[in-house]
Scaffold this motif. Structure first.
Motif, mmCIF file in Angstrom:
data_model
loop_
_atom_site.group_PDB
_atom_site.id
_atom_site.type_symbol
_atom_site.label_atom_id
_atom_site.label_comp_id
_atom_site.label_asym_id
_atom_site.label_seq_id
_atom_site.Cartn_x
_atom_site.Cartn_y
_atom_site.Cartn_z
ATOM 1 N N ALA A 217 3.465 2.846 -4.343
ATOM 2 C CA ALA A 217 3.233 3.824 -5.405
ATOM 3 C C ALA A 217 4.080 5.082 -5.263
ATOM 4 N N ASP B 219 0.805 -1.221 0.000
ATOM 5 C CA ASP B 219 0.000 0.000 0.000
ATOM 6 C C ASP B 219 0.836 1.269 0.000
ATOM 7 N N ASP C 56 0.992 4.280 -10.654
ATOM 8 C CA ASP C 56 -0.323 4.207 -10.004
ATOM 9 C C ASP C 56 -0.655 2.780 -9.579
ATOM 10 N N GLU C 57 -0.233 1.816 -10.384
ATOM 11 C CA GLU C 57 -0.477 0.409 -10.074
ATOM 12 C C GLU C 57 0.859 -0.346 -10.126
ATOM 13 N N THR D 235 6.516 -5.142 -5.324
ATOM 14 C CA THR D 235 6.817 -4.351 -4.122
ATOM 15 C C THR D 235 8.324 -4.183 -3.953
#
Length: 389
Positions: free
Chosen positions: A162, A159, A182-183, A187
């Motif tokens: 980005a 989370d 954005d997506e 990670t």
């Protein structure tokens, strides 16, 4: 066999706007951390422990705050007759003069100096993260790989991904790079430590400038790193240890909480890798008869007569009898007067919290700006910015 010639460029010129009031009167790298340190102490200490004696610091925003801390580089063994510490302020007089508009733009402006130095590898680092890393090991791995750039990587929360440069890797080869997507595809994030082969990289910057213009160079992740990745010339170097970006108010506060744990993520006094800073300006901390301390860091020159729990207390802070400080970070010179309460807050330099005032509470982190007086009995709500813009 001679060691490779390395140059470290510390990019310390960003505005640091995400730290809001904390960078209103100081450069982001000069923001205090863990009581007595500044953020720039981490990359400079890494340079010392890596055995790299040539370090350039590109400065721009609030340069005096940083120059005062750097002095001549002595705490990091950079006060040398030949080489050592050099600061690079904005300049005029050539086509490369002017205000830096991003990290790649900053690199382009200093290209002639970098070429003249003749380094085998150029290590480019930011100064808004807390970590330990041997830059020489990364540089040597880079030189053996034949890559044009090596990106040091770390894993971040899904989370939060980005806000970073995100990479896709196949072994040690970087197969995909996206700057603050954005997506995010993964990670795995770059941690703003890059090792470049200087000649090809600077040549590529010149080509990019001819294509997108000087202003279009922007940050390293905007055009340069994607181009190097597309050409198959980017490698990844995973950082296995602790790394924390502290470029936002929330992450800055959270990092301090991590260092209050029984086993902090980095031993700042580790004899094998101590973090050095410009010190010797404060006496020992004093906890007076009424003072109650629980799970907190106390810096030199502090005086505590009140109740302090789960907090970081910077040099020169005074917590009067009857005052309470909980889960907070107080920067140098703050005074919390009798009956006042500070909770889940970051309080900047020389703030005076008046008697009976309430700052913060359960919820979002509260931020109080530099050298303001919080009047007696004032209530500053949880998550507020005081004073308001």
């Amino acid at each position: 066999m001679a060691l490779p010639r390395l140059l470290v460029l510390v990019l310390a010129g960003g505005a640091g706007g995400r730290l809001q009031l904390l960078t209103e009167h100081r450069a982001k790298p000069a923001v205090p951390f863990a009581g007595v340190y500044r953020l720039i102490d981490f990359p400079l200490s890494n340079c010392q422990h890596s055995g790299i004696p040539d370090v350039w610091v590109s400065i721009q925003q609030h340069p005096t705050s940083l120059a005062d801390h750097l002095a001549n580089g002595r705490p990091w063994d950079l006060d040398r007759t030949s080489g050592g510490l050099m600061t690079l302020p904005p300049f005029q007089g050539t086509e490369r003069g002017g205000w830096n508009t991003g990290t790649a733009n900053s690199l382009w402006r200093q290209a002639e100096l970098i070429r003249g130095f003749g380094a085998d590898a150029l290590v480019v680092v930011s100064s808004d993260a807390v970590y330990e890393l041997d830059y020489r090991e990364v540089a040597e791995a880079h030189l053996q790989s034949g890559a044009e750039v090596t990106m040091v990587t770390t894993e971040v929360a899904a989370d939060d991904a980005a806000r970073y440069g995100i990479v896709e890797v196949d072994g040690d080869r970087v197969t995909g790079y996206a700057y603050k997507p954005d997506e995010p595809a993964t990670t795995t994030a770059t941690n703003e430590v890059f090792v470049f082969t200087p000649g090809p990289t600077l040549d590529r910057l010149e080509q990019l400038r001819s294509e997108v213009g000087e202003e279009g160079l922007e940050d390293l992740g905007s055009h340069l790193l994607p181009a190097q990745t597309r050409d198959g010339l980017a490698r990844a170097y995973p950082l296995e240890g602790y790394w924390r970006d502290v470029g936002t108010v929330e992450s800055y506060w959270e990092a301090h909480q991590e260092f209050l744990s029984e086993e902090p993520p980095i031993d700042l006094d580790d004899p094998a890798w101590p973090i050095h800073t410009r010190g010797g300006r404060h006496s020992a901390a004093r906890v007076l008869d009424d003072g109650q301390i629980e799970n907190s860091l106390l810096s030199g020159g502090t005086r505590v007569s009140g109740d302090v729990r789960g907090s970081v207390i910077s040099p020169g802070v005074v917590v009067e009898a009857g005052a309470t400080v909980v889960d907070s970070v107080l920067l140098p010179g703050v005074r919390v007067r009798s009956g006042a309460t500070v909770t889940r807050s970051v309080v900047d330099d020389r703030v005076d919290v008046g008697r009976g005032a309430t700052v913060g509470g359960e919820g979002d982190v509260t931020l109080v700006g530099r050298a303001v007086a919080v009047a007696e009995g004032t209530e500053v709500a949880a998550g507020a910015r005081y004073p308001e813009d």
